[in-house]
Scaffold this motif. Structure first.
Motif, PDB file in Angstrom:
ATOM      1  N   ILE A  85       0.660  -1.351   0.230  1.00 56.07           N
ATOM      2  CA  ILE A  85      -0.036  -0.202   0.037  1.00 56.07           C
ATOM      3  C   ILE A  85       1.257   1.256  -0.204  1.00 56.07           C
ATOM      4  O   ILE A  85       2.110   0.870   0.601  1.00 56.07           O
ATOM      5  CB  ILE A  85      -1.353   0.315   1.238  1.00 56.07           C
ATOM      6  N   ARG A  91      -1.339   4.512  -3.453  1.00 56.31           N
ATOM      7  CA  ARG A  91      -1.636   3.575  -5.114  1.00 56.31           C
ATOM      8  C   ARG A  91      -2.421   3.061  -4.203  1.00 56.31           C
ATOM      9  O   ARG A  91      -1.584   3.069  -2.584  1.00 56.31           O
ATOM     10  CB  ARG A  91       0.159   3.301  -5.404  1.00 56.31           C
ATOM     11  N   CYS A  92      -2.839   2.263  -4.435  1.00 56.80           N
ATOM     12  CA  CYS A  92      -3.756   0.798  -3.404  1.00 56.80           C
ATOM     13  C   CYS A  92      -2.764  -0.184  -4.050  1.00 56.80           C
ATOM     14  O   CYS A  92      -3.247  -1.072  -2.802  1.00 56.80           O
ATOM     15  CB  CYS A  92      -4.891   0.267  -4.657  1.00 56.80           C
ATOM     16  N   GLY A  93      -1.797  -0.492  -4.063  1.00 59.93           N
ATOM     17  CA  GLY A  93      -0.846  -1.958  -3.821  1.00 59.93           C
ATOM     18  C   GLY A  93      -1.342  -2.645  -4.391  1.00 59.93           C
ATOM     19  O   GLY A  93      -2.272  -3.233  -5.669  1.00 59.93           O
ATOM     20  N   ILE A 102      -4.336  -5.816  -5.622  1.00 61.22           N
ATOM     21  CA  ILE A 102      -5.819  -6.085  -5.173  1.00 61.22           C
ATOM     22  C   ILE A 102      -6.074  -7.274  -6.359  1.00 61.22           C
ATOM     23  O   ILE A 102      -5.323  -7.590  -6.941  1.00 61.22           O
ATOM     24  CB  ILE A 102      -6.679  -4.495  -5.336  1.00 61.22           C
ATOM     25  N   SER A 130      -6.178   5.690  -3.818  1.00 58.97           N
ATOM     26  CA  SER A 130      -6.575   5.238  -2.959  1.00 58.97           C
ATOM     27  C   SER A 130      -4.851   4.764  -1.294  1.00 58.97           C
ATOM     28  O   SER A 130      -4.549   6.273  -1.767  1.00 58.97           O
ATOM     29  CB  SER A 130      -6.332   4.076  -3.675  1.00 58.97           C
ATOM     30  N   GLY A 131      -4.539   3.849  -1.255  1.00 59.41           N
ATOM     31  CA  GLY A 131      -3.092   3.907  -0.904  1.00 59.41           C
ATOM     32  C   GLY A 131      -4.675   4.369   0.941  1.00 59.41           C
ATOM     33  O   GLY A 131      -4.956   4.168   0.919  1.00 59.41           O
ATOM     34  N   VAL A 132      -3.029   4.729   1.569  1.00 62.36           N
ATOM     35  CA  VAL A 132      -3.326   5.300   2.416  1.00 62.36           C
ATOM     36  C   VAL A 132      -4.290   6.414   2.811  1.00 62.36           C
ATOM     37  O   VAL A 132      -5.322   6.914   4.105  1.00 62.36           O
ATOM     38  CB  VAL A 132      -2.078   6.168   3.478  1.00 62.36           C
ATOM     39  N   SER A 134      -1.703  12.129   2.212  1.00 68.13           N
ATOM     40  CA  SER A 134      -0.915  10.848   1.950  1.00 68.13           C
ATOM     41  C   SER A 134      -0.284  10.947   2.672  1.00 68.13           C
ATOM     42  O   SER A 134       1.564  10.020   2.065  1.00 68.13           O
ATOM     43  CB  SER A 134      -1.245  11.279   0.080  1.00 68.13           C
ATOM     44  N   ALA A 142      -5.131   3.258   8.535  1.00 69.65           N
ATOM     45  CA  ALA A 142      -4.624   3.281   7.173  1.00 69.65           C
ATOM     46  C   ALA A 142      -3.270   3.133   7.250  1.00 69.65           C
ATOM     47  O   ALA A 142      -2.756   2.022   7.210  1.00 69.65           O
ATOM     48  CB  ALA A 142      -4.230   4.850   6.909  1.00 69.65           C
ATOM     49  N   PHE A 162      -0.861  -0.251   5.779  1.00 67.64           N
ATOM     50  CA  PHE A 162       0.302   0.844   5.435  1.00 67.64           C
ATOM     51  C   PHE A 162       1.575  -0.771   6.252  1.00 67.64           C
ATOM     52  O   PHE A 162       2.360  -1.691   5.875  1.00 67.64           O
ATOM     53  CB  PHE A 162       0.971   1.666   6.005  1.00 67.64           C
ATOM     54  N   SER A 198       0.856  -4.675   5.533  1.00 64.72           N
ATOM     55  CA  SER A 198       1.971  -4.993   4.140  1.00 64.72           C
ATOM     56  C   SER A 198       3.024  -5.017   4.009  1.00 64.72           C
ATOM     57  O   SER A 198       3.345  -5.827   3.313  1.00 64.72           O
ATOM     58  CB  SER A 198       0.501  -4.057   2.866  1.00 64.72           C
TER      59      SER A 198
END
Ligand code: ADP
Length: 396
Positions: free
Chosen positions: A237, A241-243, A245, A272-274, A282, A301, A305, A308
Motif C-alpha cells: 500500500i 496507490r492501492c498496491g 488488489i 487510494s492507498g493510505v 497521503s 491506514a 500500511f 502490507s
C-alpha cells in the motif's frame, strides 16, 4: 572527476554536480516550469545560500544551458568552465528488458529507451528529452543512462512472470519489472559495508518507503524479487496507490460507478492507498497527527500500511530461505521510527528485534537491532543521485 547528475521530468529538471574525489555535492538545484510561463531555477551551491533565477526556459535545452551558466557563474558558480564536467549521468525510469545495468548512451540506447515509452509514458519521454538536451549543449561529454528497472533484471522467470497466457509476455512484454532499483542497490551495498561482509554472502530485504514504496529481496547482491510490478502500482500500500488488489475489482468498479477503465486507473493510482483509507492525507506525518487525535481511519491506514510491508518481508524471507538484514530507507523508512517498530513487531519469532533507543536516532546510517537479534535491522538514508554518479564514474 566532476559528474553532473540529471533527473528530467516533463516540466522540471533536477541536477546535482558531484566531485567524485570526495563524493561531495558541489551544487544542486531544480528548474521548474520548463516550457510554461514563469520558469525559474533554484540553485544551491555547496557553501552558500540558495539563489533563485527567474528566466525563460522554453525547453529542456534552454534549462540545461541556464544550469551550466549557474554552475560556471563567477558569482555563485562552483566550477570555472563547462569542460570541468567529465560526464553526465541521467536517471531513466524504464529500461524494459534491454538494460540489465547502466550504459553509456549512443544512438541504439536512445532507440531502446524510446521503445520503452509505452511502458513508462509519463517518465521515459522527458528522460529522453533531458538526454538530447545535454547532448546538444555538451556534445563532447559522455552521457550515461542509469535505469530504475535495471537492478531488478536479475529476477528469475518464476518471480517476474505473471500467470497470464504466455503470449501476453511474448507479444506485449507484460511482466514484473520493478522500480526504485537504484535506491535498493545503493542501500543493499551500504548494508553489506556496514555489516562488514561481502554482499555475495548476504540475504537482504530492502524497504524503500516513501510516497511510492517497494520492498526488494536482494540475495547475494542481486534482486531476486520486488514488490512493484509491471507498473509502480503493484505491491505494498502506498501514499495514494492501492498496491496489490484482486484484478477483478477493476471492471467491477467501472460497472458499479459507471466510469471508464482509465478513470478506475486514476482512482487506483491517485485516490487510494493510505489517502483513500484515511480520507485525510497521503502524508504519514498528517496521518500520525490525526491518529493521535483519535481518528480511527487514519490509525487504520497506518496499520494497513505496516501490515502490507510486514507481509512482504515475510514473503521474501521465505523466498530467499532466510534473511541476514532488513534495511529501511526513503522518507518513511528513514524518519518514521513508530512505523519501523510497527512493521517489525510480529517478526520477533524470526529473530528481528530492534532497540527502542537506537530506533529513535534520525538522519544517519545505523544498526537499530538489539545485540541478540539474529536478523539485523538497519536504517540507511538512500542517495539515488550519488548512486547514479558512481555508476557513471564506473562507465567513463
Ligand atoms: P518520494 O517517494 O516522493 O521521494 P519521500 O521519500 O520523500 O517520497 O517520502 C515521503 C513520506 O515520507 C511522507 O509520507 C512523509 O510523511 C514521510 N517523511 C518525510 N520526512 C519525514 C520526517 N522528517 N518525519 C516523518 N516522516 C517523514
Amino acid at each position: 572527476m566532476k559528474i553532473l547528475v540529471i533527473n528530467a521530468g516533463s516540466s522540471s529538471l533536477k541536477y546535482q554536480l558531484f566531485d567524485m574525489a570526495d563524493r561531495k555535492v558541489l551544487a544542486k538545484g531544480l528548474c521548474e516550469r520548463i516550457g510554461i510561463d514563469g520558469s525559474r531555477l533554484k540553485h544551491k551551491p555547496l557553501n552558500s545560500d540558495e539563489i533563485i533565477i527567474d528566466k525563460e526556459m522554453k525547453n529542456h535545452a534552454q534549462a540545461i544551458q541556464i544550469v551550466i551558466e549557474a554552475l560556471t557563474s563567477p558569482e555563485y558558480g562552483v566550477i570555472s568552465d563547462m569542460s570541468e564536467i567529465s560526464a553526465v549521468g541521467h536517471r531513466v525510469v524504464h529500461g524494459g528488458e534491454f538494460f540489465k545495468s547502466s550504459v553509456v548512451i549512443d544512438e541504439d540506447v536512445k532507440k531502446a529507451i524510446e521503445e520503452c515509452v509505452s511502458l513508462a509514458p509519463l517518465h521515459n519521454p522527458p528522460n529522453l528529452i533531458g538526454i538530447k538536451a545535454c547532448e546538444e549543449i555538451m556534445p563532447n561529454v559522455k552521457q550515461v543512462a542509469v535505469f530504475d528497472t535495471a537492478f531488478h533484471q536479475t529476477m528469475p522467470k518464476k518471480a517476474f512472470l505473471y500467470a497470464l497466457p504466455m503470449e501476453m509476455y511474448k507479444k506485449h512484454k507484460i511482466r514484473k519489472y520493478g522500480f526504485h532499483g537504484t535506491s535498493h542497490k545503493y542501500v543493499a551495498q551500504r548494508a553489506a559495508d556496514i555489516l562488514g561482509k561481502p554482499i555475495e554472502e548476504l540475504k537482504i530485504i530492502t524497504c524503500h518507503l516513501g510516497n511510492g514504496s517497494s520492498v526488494t529481496a536482494v540475495d547475494g547482491g542481486k534482486s531476486v524479487d520486488t514488490s512493484m510490478g509491471f507498473t509502480p502500482l503493484d505491491g505494498i500500500i502506498m501514499g495514494t496507490r492501492c498496491g496489490t488488489i484482486d484484478p477483478a475489482i477493476v471492471e467491477f468498479i467501472a460497472q458499479k460507478e459507471g466510469i471508464s477503465l482509465s478513470e478506475v486507473n486514476d482512482i487506483l493510482n491517485k485516490k487510494s492507498g493510505v489517502l483513500g483509507i484515511s480520507g485525510i492525507s497521503s502524508d504519514f506525518r498528517d496521518l500520525e497527527n490525526a491518529a493521535n487525535e483519535g481518528n480511527e481511519d487514519a490509525a487504520l491506514a497506518l496499520d494497513m500500511f505496516a501490515y502490507s510491508v510486514t507481509q512482504y518481508i515475510g514473503r521474501y524471507m521465505a523466498a530467499m530461505g532466510g534473511c541476514d538484514a532488513i534495511v529501511f530507507t526513503a522518507g518513511i523508512g528513514e524518519n518514521n521510527s513508530k512505523m519501523r517498530k510497527k512493521i517489525v513487531k510480529t517478526l520477533e519469532f524470526a529473530g528481528v528485534k530492534i532497540d527502542e533507543e537506537k530506533n529513535k536516532i534520525r538522519g544517519q546510517e545505523i544498526d537499530i537491532s538489539t545485540d541478540d537479534a539474529k536478523i539485523r535491522t538497519l536504517v540507511i538514508p538512500t542517495n539515488e543521485e550519488l548512486m547514479i554518479a558512481l555508476e557513471t564514474e564506473k562507465l567513463v
